[in-house]
Scaffold this motif. Structure first.
Motif, mmCIF file in Angstrom:
data_model
loop_
_atom_site.group_PDB
_atom_site.id
_atom_site.type_symbol
_atom_site.label_atom_id
_atom_site.label_comp_id
_atom_site.label_asym_id
_atom_site.label_seq_id
_atom_site.Cartn_x
_atom_site.Cartn_y
_atom_site.Cartn_z
ATOM 1 N N LEU A 58 -11.536 18.214 -39.936
ATOM 2 C CA LEU A 58 -12.230 18.235 -40.982
ATOM 3 C C LEU A 58 -11.933 19.649 -41.839
ATOM 4 N N THR A 59 -11.290 19.099 -43.107
ATOM 5 C CA THR A 59 -11.821 19.990 -44.033
ATOM 6 C C THR A 59 -13.169 20.224 -44.587
ATOM 7 N N PRO A 60 -13.348 21.161 -45.036
ATOM 8 C CA PRO A 60 -14.492 21.749 -45.254
ATOM 9 C C PRO A 60 -15.695 21.565 -45.736
ATOM 10 N N LYS A 61 -14.594 20.088 -46.583
ATOM 11 C CA LYS A 61 -15.788 19.116 -47.821
ATOM 12 C C LYS A 61 -15.985 17.869 -46.892
ATOM 13 N N GLU A 62 -14.942 17.430 -45.334
ATOM 14 C CA GLU A 62 -15.377 16.660 -45.311
ATOM 15 C C GLU A 62 -16.188 17.131 -43.749
ATOM 16 N N TYR A 63 -15.923 17.692 -43.106
ATOM 17 C CA TYR A 63 -17.136 18.530 -42.477
ATOM 18 C C TYR A 63 -18.594 18.265 -43.316
ATOM 19 N N GLU A 64 -18.959 19.299 -44.186
ATOM 20 C CA GLU A 64 -20.500 19.046 -44.527
ATOM 21 C C GLU A 64 -20.433 17.530 -45.622
ATOM 22 N N GLU A 85 -24.222 15.777 -43.121
ATOM 23 C CA GLU A 85 -24.886 14.339 -43.918
ATOM 24 C C GLU A 85 -24.895 13.168 -43.528
ATOM 25 N N GLU A 86 -23.428 12.866 -43.398
ATOM 26 C CA GLU A 86 -24.196 11.048 -43.016
ATOM 27 C C GLU A 86 -24.066 11.101 -41.498
ATOM 28 N N ILE A 114 -32.521 9.636 -39.076
ATOM 29 C CA ILE A 114 -33.459 10.113 -40.139
ATOM 30 C C ILE A 114 -33.831 9.338 -39.959
ATOM 31 N N GLN A 115 -32.854 7.959 -40.414
ATOM 32 C CA GLN A 115 -33.430 6.499 -40.715
ATOM 33 C C GLN A 115 -33.989 5.896 -39.625
ATOM 34 N N GLU A 124 -31.968 21.254 -42.604
ATOM 35 C CA GLU A 124 -30.478 22.079 -41.417
ATOM 36 C C GLU A 124 -29.753 21.548 -41.061
ATOM 37 N N VAL A 125 -29.350 20.898 -41.035
ATOM 38 C CA VAL A 125 -28.033 20.145 -40.097
ATOM 39 C C VAL A 125 -27.035 21.202 -39.151
ATOM 40 N N GLY A 126 -26.885 21.292 -37.903
ATOM 41 C CA GLY A 126 -25.723 21.731 -36.665
ATOM 42 C C GLY A 126 -25.413 20.990 -36.303
ATOM 43 N N THR A 127 -24.185 21.786 -35.660
ATOM 44 C CA THR A 127 -23.641 20.796 -34.909
ATOM 45 C C THR A 127 -23.074 21.765 -33.866
ATOM 46 N N PRO A 128 -22.389 20.856 -32.511
ATOM 47 C CA PRO A 128 -21.696 21.587 -31.819
ATOM 48 C C PRO A 128 -20.625 22.954 -32.244
ATOM 49 N N ARG A 129 -20.222 22.874 -33.336
ATOM 50 C CA ARG A 129 -18.881 23.794 -33.720
ATOM 51 C C ARG A 129 -20.725 25.162 -34.206
ATOM 52 N N THR A 130 -21.949 24.605 -34.274
ATOM 53 C CA THR A 130 -23.137 26.043 -35.051
ATOM 54 C C THR A 130 -22.732 26.979 -33.686
#
Length: 587
Positions: free
Chosen positions: A454-460, A464-465, A471-472, A490-496
């Protein structure tokens, strides 16, 4: 669990607490004892904690230390590594712990943001009771002259499951069993039978002095003192919880509930969860109970690190180990990213086995034992983590601290994002958040493959999505108005998890490829490389705080025997280690 947002090019990551900490200074940290958090709430019991000043180690002083040979070097300061280090230190071994970051703890660490103190990982803490033999955290702290104030949790977890099945796992065993039987009255005998076997195994474990299962003098001594208990554990060692459950229970939904119970323990269903692991957790939550440390989970590692220093050993921070040094096939030292080298009689890796043999020993032939391990086990999935601060009024009165949510279909239990685990540690310790706020720590399984390319923009955008969808779901099931009550997120992923916790693909230990033979295939602490040991969640007995603490105790005992601090028999050692290696081939 996540420490901060992961994206090396985003402003969010640059402002994260850990990232900022790493940029605050260029000096090297040596031995250090940490002070603890001050509590902000009135009428809240404050624990008495020792506070001392950090010692800044100069380059010249560290150069001197590079020339000395330690008894043991521990790579990483997770709970398993710190327990191993402190257990050795109290035996007067000279230990050096090397930690990549500026705080100890790994996935049992903490970070602070906007007045909140967040646990990096789980807030469900075992091993803190004042009785029995499985209170391993209490024992580890006591060994180095430390103790922590804890808050008892009246409910281990509240399950919210398909078909509107709601089960609270009360601290008192009878209350839990009666509630479960009230949901499945036709399975009363089955419920009592399955959990009765769990107690039989737990009581056997809890009667033994827990040390290395790779040390024959200890094993023989325990067997002669407690033969029935040892035989009980040997009998159940190759068995799984799902098989035992099916001997007593027939109702498909109740068996699915047992799957959910085991999933929290091992991230797999009951048929893949070793019965000994399941029994430890499913019973200790009632025997010793879940107890939350005042000030947060991060205090455990800080206390152990401080106790280690009190014993005359050392912990260096910002010390990124890049490779293990071998001399004629024996592990003799480590090399850091900045070129420094340190040497020891033994090397203990608190990294995963995949990171240890795939990265720290890169270029070396993978030992046959590790090949066999990787044939039986794969990397367990990582997590998507969401740390949030919310307005307190969004939570109903008497909200439980821990929740497990699987709304619609039992088949989604092990699917990525299928089930949700939620901790609200401020239910127990309000001082972790500003006045009028609560902390929600949400996590759900996720694989790193879902976040790559993913590009940085796609990743962010994807973070959020996906987080919004999670959360919903909680808003619909538990807390109406949750989305509009968020004050921090703050959101973390496996990359985090891979980046900040140095875990291959963000994994949290091994997961069987198929149906395992209980714990038979799990490696212990010794490795095929002389002088190299492993500790943590990719060793026996597996994942979880109490399990990695047990791994640390076992590792310290085996290392102590090998460096002459405990009794040892070379002949018996060779026989036992050979037998254990053969048994693993049967898994």
């Amino acid at each position: 669990m996540n420490l901060c947002l992961h994206n090396p090019v985003t402003c969010a990551d640059r402002s994260s607490s850990l990232f900022s900490a790493l940029k605050t200074s260029n000096y090297k940290l040596g031995t250090s004892k940490f002070g603890f958090l001050k509590h902000r709430k009135k009428n809240h019991v404050v624990a008495v904690r020792s506070v001392s000043t950090s010692t800044v180690t100069t380059v010249k002083e560290e150069t001197k230390r590079e020339s000395q040979v330690y008894d043991a070097i521990v790579i990483g300061s997770g709970i398993g590594g710190l327990v191993a280090a402190t257990q050795l230190a109290v035996k007067e071994a000279k230990v050096l712990v090397l930690e990549k970051y500026l705080i100890p703890g790994g996935s049992s660490g903490y970070y602070e943001r906007d007045g909140y103190t967040f646990d990096v990982g789980s807030s469900v803490m075992f091993g803190f009771s004042d009785k029995g033999k499985l209170n391993l955290i209490t024992q580890a702290l006591k060994a180095v002259g430390r103790e922590m104030e804890v808050i008892p949790d009246p409910t281990t977890v509240h399950f919210h499951l398909p078909n509107d099945l709601s089960v609270q796992v009360h601290r008192e065993y009878d209350e839990f069993v009666n509630e479960l039987i009230s949901k499945f009255p036709h399975e009363k005998e089955g419920v009592l039978g399955f959990y009765g076997v769990c107690w039989k195994i737990f009581n056997s474990l809890n009667s033994l002095e827990l040390k290395s299962l790779e040390e024959p003098i200890y094993l023989f001594g325990q067997f002669f003192q407690k033969p029935l208990e040892c035989l009980t554990l040997a009998y159940y060692l190759p068995q799984n919880a799902g098989d035992i459950a099916r001997k007593y229970i027939k109702d498909p939904q109740l068996l699915s509930f047992i799957d959910a119970e085991c999933f929290i323990v091992s991230t797999v269903n009951a048929l893949q969860t070793p019965m000994i692991n399941a029994s430890m957790v499913l019973c200790d939550r009632h025997y010793g109970g879940i107890n939350y440390p005042v000030g947060g989970v991060g205090g455990i590692a800080r206390s152990l690190a401080g106790g280690l220093v009190d014993q005359g050993s050392e912990i260096f921070y910002k010390a990124n180990v890049k490779s293990i040094i071998l001399d004629d096939g024996k592990a003799v030292g480590v090399r850091l990213a900045d070129g420094r080298e340190f040497f020891a009689k033994t090397i203990i890796s608190n990294a995963t086995r995949w990171d240890t043999f795939g990265k720290l020993l890169k270029g070396e032939k993978l030992p046959k034992e590790e090949e066999n391990f990787q044939k039986v086990y794969v990397k367990a999935p990582s997590f998507l983590s969401i740390h949030m601060g919310v307005k307190a009024e969004v939570l109903p009165p008497d909200t439980d601290c821990h929740h497990f949510v699987l709304e619609d279909d039992w088949k989604n239990l092990e699917e990525p994002y299928g089930s949700i685990f939620l901790s609200i540690p401020t239910i127990l310790d309000p001082s972790l958040a500003p006045d009028g706020r609560h902390i929600l720590h949400i996590f759900t399984t996720s694989s790193i493959e879902d976040w790559e390319g993913l590009t940085p923009k796609e990743y962010e955008a994807k973070k959020e999505e996906v987080a919004a969808g999670i959360i919903q779901r909680l808003e619909k099931k538990l807390f109406p108005g949750l989305s509009s009550s968020i004050t921090f997120k703050e959101v973390g992923t496996p990359r985090t998890h891979r980046r900040y916790l140095a875990r291959d693909k963000g994994t949290y230990g091994p997961m069987p490829r198929g149906t395992p033979k209980g714990l038979l295939g799990m490696p212990f602490n010794t490795t095929a490389i002389d002088g190299l040991y492993c500790v943590g969640d990719s060793c026996f007995p597996g994942q979880g705080v109490i399990a990695v603490a047990f791994s640390g105790v076992m590792c310290a005992h085996r290392v102590a025997a090998d460096i002459g601090l405990e009794r040892k028999s070379k002949v018996l050692d060779a026989g036992l280690l050979g037998l254990l290696g053969w048994l693993r081939t049967l898994a």
